[in-house]
Design a protein around this motif. Sequence first.
Motif: not given
Length: 242
Positions: A8-14
């Motif tokens: 359950x992804x909150x944010x994808x960090x680059x």
Amino acid sequence: MSWFDINNTLVTIPLGAGYAMSWIEAVATVFGLLCIWLASQEKTINYPFGLINVTLFAVIFFQIQLYGLLLLQLFFFCANVYGWYAWTHPSAAGKPLQVRWLSRRQLLVIVALALVGIGLLALYIDPVFATLATCSVDLLNLLGANLDMPQLQPDEFPLWDAMITVLSLIAQVLMTRKFVENWMLWVLVNIVSVGVYAAQGVYAMAIEYAILTFIAANGTREWIATAKANGSRSAFTQGASS
């Protein structure tokens, strides 16, 4: 219950190929950072934050099948409970626990235990963590988890992992007793962790431990000042004056 799912992804960090940080990992990390910061300020409320942190990380390690690390969270949970008690209850002499340095004898014992522990764990780290994983799975299956026994891969960084594990256990115990040296150990643990996580490509964790390094360094500075105010001297100062 989906909130506890690591998918359950909150944010994808680059970072690198992109790091998908889940809600549970993000919240566990925030509580962990707050725990360490509050401990550096000698605030007893750090322990509830720590209990939430290790509980959430236990859930994460369960999902990614790192059962040895899951079992270690049980130790950290118990250490947090004990630390909470020790920080809020007077000693047998009726005095509250104070920030202080280890004595020369205590320091020598700790150094010896650390060196022996790191050496033995580095040598036998794969069977040790395999045993921890087996114990974790057996315990969870007794509770109805119905898990298959994991197939663990050989450790890529046996010496560094052994150092992180042994020194983390020692540092946690020293923190519960308010010894200044705990922060110095956490600085070392965090620096090594940054290198290991960066080498493994887990850049978000490397950044987190870089932040923890600065918090631990600040904790070292503040606890040294507090110990001095409490009339406690380091083992080196004790040796120079004897």
